[in-house]
Scaffold this motif. Structure first.
Motif, mmCIF file in Angstrom:
data_model
loop_
_atom_site.group_PDB
_atom_site.id
_atom_site.type_symbol
_atom_site.label_atom_id
_atom_site.label_comp_id
_atom_site.label_asym_id
_atom_site.label_seq_id
_atom_site.Cartn_x
_atom_site.Cartn_y
_atom_site.Cartn_z
ATOM 1 N N GLU A 60 -10.920 8.695 67.460
ATOM 2 C CA GLU A 60 -10.957 10.159 67.517
ATOM 3 C C GLU A 60 -12.370 10.617 67.839
ATOM 4 O OE1 GLU A 60 -9.047 11.853 63.944
ATOM 5 O OE2 GLU A 60 -8.037 9.940 63.814
ATOM 6 N N SER A 61 -12.528 11.893 68.212
ATOM 7 C CA SER A 61 -13.894 12.349 68.468
ATOM 8 C C SER A 61 -14.672 12.282 67.160
ATOM 9 C CB SER A 61 -13.930 13.759 69.059
ATOM 10 O OG SER A 61 -12.790 14.466 68.776
ATOM 11 N N HIS A 230 -9.863 8.128 74.662
ATOM 12 C CA HIS A 230 -8.847 8.204 73.618
ATOM 13 C C HIS A 230 -7.439 8.189 74.193
ATOM 14 C CE1 HIS A 230 -10.061 12.598 73.962
ATOM 15 N NE2 HIS A 230 -8.904 12.496 74.552
ATOM 16 N N ASP A 231 -7.333 7.956 75.494
ATOM 17 C CA ASP A 231 -6.016 7.924 76.109
ATOM 18 C C ASP A 231 -5.461 6.500 76.061
ATOM 19 O OD1 ASP A 231 -3.806 7.985 77.680
ATOM 20 O OD2 ASP A 231 -4.724 9.101 79.325
ATOM 21 N N LEU A 271 -1.746 5.090 65.270
ATOM 22 C CA LEU A 271 -2.150 5.491 66.619
ATOM 23 C C LEU A 271 -1.090 5.077 67.640
ATOM 24 C CD1 LEU A 271 -4.803 6.790 67.550
ATOM 25 C CD2 LEU A 271 -5.615 4.539 68.167
ATOM 26 N N SER A 274 2.136 7.061 67.383
ATOM 27 C CA SER A 274 2.062 8.478 67.772
ATOM 28 C C SER A 274 2.121 8.652 69.284
ATOM 29 C CB SER A 274 0.775 9.105 67.233
ATOM 30 O OG SER A 274 -0.337 8.649 67.968
ATOM 31 N N PHE A 284 7.240 14.471 68.088
ATOM 32 C CA PHE A 284 5.785 14.575 68.017
ATOM 33 C C PHE A 284 5.340 14.026 66.689
ATOM 34 C CE2 PHE A 284 6.994 18.297 70.622
ATOM 35 C CZ PHE A 284 6.481 17.827 71.813
ATOM 36 N N GLN A 285 4.680 12.884 66.717
ATOM 37 C CA GLN A 285 4.245 12.299 65.473
ATOM 38 C C GLN A 285 2.737 12.146 65.513
ATOM 39 O OE1 GLN A 285 5.850 8.447 64.752
ATOM 40 N NE2 GLN A 285 5.589 8.608 62.555
ATOM 41 N N GLY A 286 2.050 13.026 64.845
ATOM 42 C CA GLY A 286 0.595 12.906 64.780
ATOM 43 C C GLY A 286 0.222 12.021 63.608
ATOM 44 N N ILE A 287 -1.079 11.822 63.418
ATOM 45 C CA ILE A 287 -1.535 11.098 62.244
ATOM 46 C C ILE A 287 -1.923 12.157 61.222
ATOM 47 C CG2 ILE A 287 -3.225 9.463 61.358
ATOM 48 C CD1 ILE A 287 -3.480 8.432 64.247
ATOM 49 N N SER B 156 -13.008 21.159 64.050
ATOM 50 C CA SER B 156 -12.713 20.176 65.090
ATOM 51 C C SER B 156 -12.037 20.866 66.266
ATOM 52 C CB SER B 156 -11.793 19.099 64.530
ATOM 53 O OG SER B 156 -10.502 19.621 64.366
ATOM 54 N N GLN B 159 -8.512 21.910 65.487
ATOM 55 C CA GLN B 159 -8.425 23.104 64.638
ATOM 56 C C GLN B 159 -8.697 24.363 65.449
ATOM 57 O OE1 GLN B 159 -11.273 21.809 61.661
ATOM 58 N NE2 GLN B 159 -9.713 21.957 60.084
ATOM 59 N N ARG B 162 -5.827 25.246 67.579
ATOM 60 C CA ARG B 162 -4.737 25.841 66.796
ATOM 61 C C ARG B 162 -5.064 27.272 66.377
ATOM 62 N NH1 ARG B 162 -2.786 21.431 62.586
ATOM 63 N NH2 ARG B 162 -4.762 20.435 63.070
ATOM 64 N N VAL B 185 -8.231 17.806 73.876
ATOM 65 C CA VAL B 185 -8.047 17.558 72.458
ATOM 66 C C VAL B 185 -7.700 16.080 72.269
ATOM 67 C CG1 VAL B 185 -6.645 18.197 70.477
ATOM 68 C CG2 VAL B 185 -7.263 19.922 72.135
ATOM 69 N N ASP B 186 -8.145 15.503 71.170
ATOM 70 C CA ASP B 186 -7.832 14.103 70.879
ATOM 71 C C ASP B 186 -6.345 13.823 70.894
ATOM 72 O OD1 ASP B 186 -10.253 13.074 70.630
ATOM 73 O OD2 ASP B 186 -10.297 13.007 68.444
ATOM 74 N N ALA B 187 -6.001 12.626 71.331
ATOM 75 C CA ALA B 187 -4.599 12.252 71.439
ATOM 76 C C ALA B 187 -3.848 12.435 70.119
ATOM 77 C CB ALA B 187 -4.488 10.814 71.917
ATOM 78 N N SER B 188 -4.524 12.116 68.994
ATOM 79 C CA SER B 188 -3.807 12.188 67.725
ATOM 80 C C SER B 188 -3.546 13.634 67.320
ATOM 81 C CB SER B 188 -4.595 11.465 66.642
ATOM 82 O OG SER B 188 -5.902 11.977 66.592
ATOM 83 N N LEU B 189 -4.301 14.578 67.888
ATOM 84 C CA LEU B 189 -4.089 15.977 67.529
ATOM 85 C C LEU B 189 -3.189 16.686 68.535
ATOM 86 C CD1 LEU B 189 -7.707 16.812 66.489
ATOM 87 C CD2 LEU B 189 -5.724 16.852 65.003
ATOM 88 N N ARG B 190 -3.013 16.050 69.706
ATOM 89 C CA ARG B 190 -2.169 16.654 70.721
ATOM 90 C C ARG B 190 -0.789 16.933 70.177
ATOM 91 N NH1 ARG B 190 -3.596 13.540 76.328
ATOM 92 N NH2 ARG B 190 -5.716 14.304 76.223
ATOM 93 N N ALA B 191 -0.263 15.928 69.477
ATOM 94 C CA ALA B 191 1.091 16.027 68.964
ATOM 95 C C ALA B 191 1.253 17.287 68.132
ATOM 96 C CB ALA B 191 1.416 14.787 68.149
ATOM 97 N N LEU B 194 1.229 20.469 70.314
ATOM 98 C CA LEU B 194 2.461 20.608 71.087
ATOM 99 C C LEU B 194 3.615 21.028 70.185
ATOM 100 C CD1 LEU B 194 2.180 17.549 73.450
ATOM 101 C CD2 LEU B 194 1.929 19.953 74.020
ATOM 102 N N GLU B 195 3.624 20.458 68.983
ATOM 103 C CA GLU B 195 4.694 20.818 68.058
ATOM 104 C C GLU B 195 4.579 22.298 67.681
ATOM 105 O OE1 GLU B 195 5.117 18.155 64.797
ATOM 106 O OE2 GLU B 195 7.214 18.768 64.604
ATOM 107 N N ARG B 198 6.004 24.286 70.432
ATOM 108 C CA ARG B 198 7.461 24.217 70.488
ATOM 109 C C ARG B 198 8.102 25.069 69.385
ATOM 110 N NH1 ARG B 198 10.508 18.664 69.848
ATOM 111 N NH2 ARG B 198 9.508 18.995 67.845
#
Lengths: 339, 334
Positions: A60-61, A230-231, A271, A274, A284-287, B156, B159, B162, B185-191, B194-195, B198
């Motif tokens: 992550e950043s 991060h991709d 990771l 997700s 959509f499953q984030g951490i 972040s 945040q 959002r 945005v970081d991949a882990s926060l993209r989800a 997007l949610e 939606r």
């Protein structure tokens, strides 16, 4: 000329039976001394890389990916400080070099393509001038014609027309500018290329072109590549091994196949699960949770507040990096017994 | 059934130079309809220079179309005045690409939320304003005690993005134009973002135009997709059909270049022809890069309809019936 001779000697040994790694990072530590306190941005980072290999660095950043790249280049600025550790490129230990030797080593032994590199081109200088500048600051005595030929060769190897040599940055598209930056990175044929999110501002088609270019020039000069990003999709398509960083530590280093089929560290698992793909539309499953601030790291393992498999020991004891079979590195108490 | 938004043959041409003017067609003859009672998520996809952002700017009323009309709830948006204009400004909201650039670093993030409340007189008392802010932040999965009173640099990227969505939500919009909302945005926060988007569509009845070059996220969030190339519609239809079986050579190239996080699904191996600058003024805009370009591509192909919900502007599908550009919306499921 000294550099070239040393490198020839170095690459001679890499072809030997033992195949020593072209890059060896040992216990690298970086701390930023801010007004709010000490932030340990890199904590005990060690890994190796063979010539021709591609390593992906994900996280992550704020996890320390770019700090790692800057530390390897010895480009950490105050309030940051490299507190310890060694970086070997071939036989040469970078941390022990004096400033002038280090300056010469950048670009000739280890090259760094920074994030948003395409915006770092000087808008009022022709591309050619910027390439020539890079060569002149490292080697003296080459004739003008030799230098120009070398530049045009570098431009051609990244699929750019020789015409680009006389053009200004604003005449090029984003992808072309990014390839100019790659051309600068490979001008002196370094043994290690670090690319920090080289395609984050480009669309998918251009991204594929740029990544294919990096792959091809890497083969031409037999360099090792570190791709920071991060991709995970890009990692799956491009790299051989993946290193996952979390709060300044390497939590897992595996081959790309192991990482995607059988991740070990709980953060790497989260990771991977997700990731979007074609089969799980709309899921959509984030951490859960947020990455901790480096100024206030949790005790024990920094990931424990977000971890799904947290144990008592994780809250008090800092996990050590374990070397599993087949050279996988995992930093997690779950694997304390296995190593 | 009333239309929320209607684009009637909208084109946008940028002209530069006075003596020897050069013009670039950024968007060519787009017709599109969004229904008021059926909120949907529509993706507009394409590479840089395809006219995606021009479309967003047109929809938000920041620029005016060169030809054609944009009708919002029965009124041309370039003609709006007074109350109507204010209502349009409130009901059509935007989320932009860069979550760093939209904040003023000298103000706390509260500023971004209190200004629209004051401007549109959404609350009578301070307590009421606070409740509204709480409500909007909760809807995007943030706790107000975590973010309010903080400066942008203390939050972040996820945040901040959002909070942008929360600001849009505060105004109870009918249409949200999201221009690359997750690309930085970081991949882990993209989800989670997007949610949030939606849920906005599902629970709050907001229609979303999702502008992106990232077909992976488009596939996951949207129902329909329009693929643009140099301002022209290349392919349109149901997002599942278009991404799983792309029919236009350009869409194929795009889908082929998606880096799927799957080791068994490799990148395409065909070499990519470099994009020329300038390009041909007539005919299919993609023909200079197209691997299967034919002589007749020199004339702009119309849309050929393969299924009920998929059409491509390519002569490869000539055997299928033509569909007029004005009827584009009929292809798009809601």
């Amino acid at each position: 000329m000294v550099n070239t001779q040393e490198r020839t000697a170095g690459s001679g040994t890499t072809r030997g039976a033992a195949e020593p790694p072209v890059l060896r990072v040992e216990k690298l530590e970086v701390t930023y001394y801010t007004d709010a306190g000490r932030a340990k941005a890199l904590d005990d980072v060690s890994f190796t890389l063979q010539a021709g290999q591609k390593l992906g660095m994900v996280g992550e950043s704020g996890s320390g990916k770019s700090t790692l790249a800057l530390a390897m280049m010895r480009m950490i600025k105050a309030p940051g400080r490299i507190e310890g550790g060694k970086v070997f490129v071939g036989e040469v230990e970078l941390m022990g070099l004096n400033d002038e030797e280090m300056r010469k080593s950048r670009l000739s032994r280890i090259a760094y393509i920074p994030q948003g590199a395409m915006n770092s081109l000087n808008p009022v200088l022709r591309i050619g001038a910027q390439l020539v500048d890079a060569i002149k600051s490292h080697r003296s005595g080459d004739s003008k014609a030799e230098i120009e030929q070398r530049c045009v060769h570098a431009l051609k190897s990244v699929d750019l027309d020789a015409r680009v040599f006389r053009m200004f940055p604003h005449e090029l598209s984003g992808g072309m500018k990014q390839r100019v930056c790659i051309a600068i990175g490979i001008l002196l044929e370094p043994q290690v290329i670090i690319a920090d999110e080289p395609t984050s501002a480009l669309d998918v088609v251009t991204q594929r072109q740029v990544m294919e270019t990096i792959d091809r020039v890497k083969d031409q000069i037999n360099a090792a590549v570190i791709l920071i990003g991060h991709d995970m999709g890009l990692m799956a398509q491009f790299v051989d091994r993946v290193a996952v960083m979390y709060s300044g530590r390497l939590v897992e280093v595996s081959t790309v196949r192991e990482m995607f089929t059988d991740p070990k560290h709980p953060y790497a698992k989260a990771l991977i699960s997700s990731l979007p793909n074609l089969d799980n539309k709309g899921v959509f499953q984030g951490i859960p949770g947020l990455a901790p601030s480096l100024l206030r790291l949790p005790f024990g393992c920094a990931f424990h507040p977000r971890c799904s498999q947290v144990m008592e020991v994780c809250k008090s004891k800092r996990p050590l990096t374990r070397n599993l079979q087949s050279g996988r590195l995992v930093t997690c108490h779950l694997f304390d017994q296995e190593a | 059934m009333a239309n929320l938004l209607e684009l009637r043959n909208v084109s946008k041409t940028y002209t530069q130079g006075i003596i020897n003017p050069k013009s670039t067609v950024a968007l060519q003859d787009i017709s599109l309809t969004l229904k008021e009672d059926k909120p949907t998520i529509m993706t507009v996809a394409g590479e840089s220079g395809s006219g995606k952002t021009t479309l967003a700017m047109l929809l938000l009323g920041f620029i005016t179309p060169t030809t054609g009309q944009i009708i919002y709830r029965g009124k041309d948006i370039t003609q709006l005045t007074g109350e109507d204009k204010l209502a349009f400004r409130r009901e059509v909201q935007a989320v932009f690409q860069d979550p760093f650039a939209v904040f003023n670093p000298f103000y706390t993030v509260d500023h971004l939320l209190t200004v629209p409340i004051k401007k549109f007189k959404l609350a009578k008392t301070k307590a009421q304003a606070r409740d509204k802010m709480d409500e909007a932040l909760t809807a995007v999965g943030l706790r107000s005690e975590d973010v309010l009173g903080r400066f942008p640099h203390q939050l972040s990227g996820g945040q901040r993005q959002r909070i942008n969505v929360a600001r849009a939500l505060l105004l109870k919009p009918r249409l949200l134009v999201a221009d690359e909302p997750v690309s930085m945005v970081d991949a882990s926060l993209r989800a989670s973002i997007l949610e949030t988007l939606r849920n906005l569509q599902r629970d709050h009845g907001v229609s979303i135009i999702y502008i992106t070059h990232d077909l992976t996220t488009a596939y996951h969030i949207a129902k329909s997709i329009i693929v643009l190339y140099r301002g022209g519609v290349m392919e349109a239809g149901n997002v599942d059909e278009v991404i799983k079986s792309p029919q236009h050579p350009y869409t194929r190239l795009l889908v082929d270049s998606i880096p799927w996080p799957n080791l068994n699904q490799r990148w395409g191996t065909d070499t990519i022809k470099a994009r020329e600058t300038g390009g041909s003024a007539t005919g299919c805009p993609f023909r200079s890069r197209c691997p299967v370009a034919m002589d007749k591509c020199a004339v702009q192909p119309p849309l050929f309809q393969m299924h009920k919900t998929q059409a491509a502007a390519c002569y490869l599908h000539e055997a299928n019936p033509k569909i007029a550009a004005e009827r584009l919306s009929e292809l798009l499921p809601v």
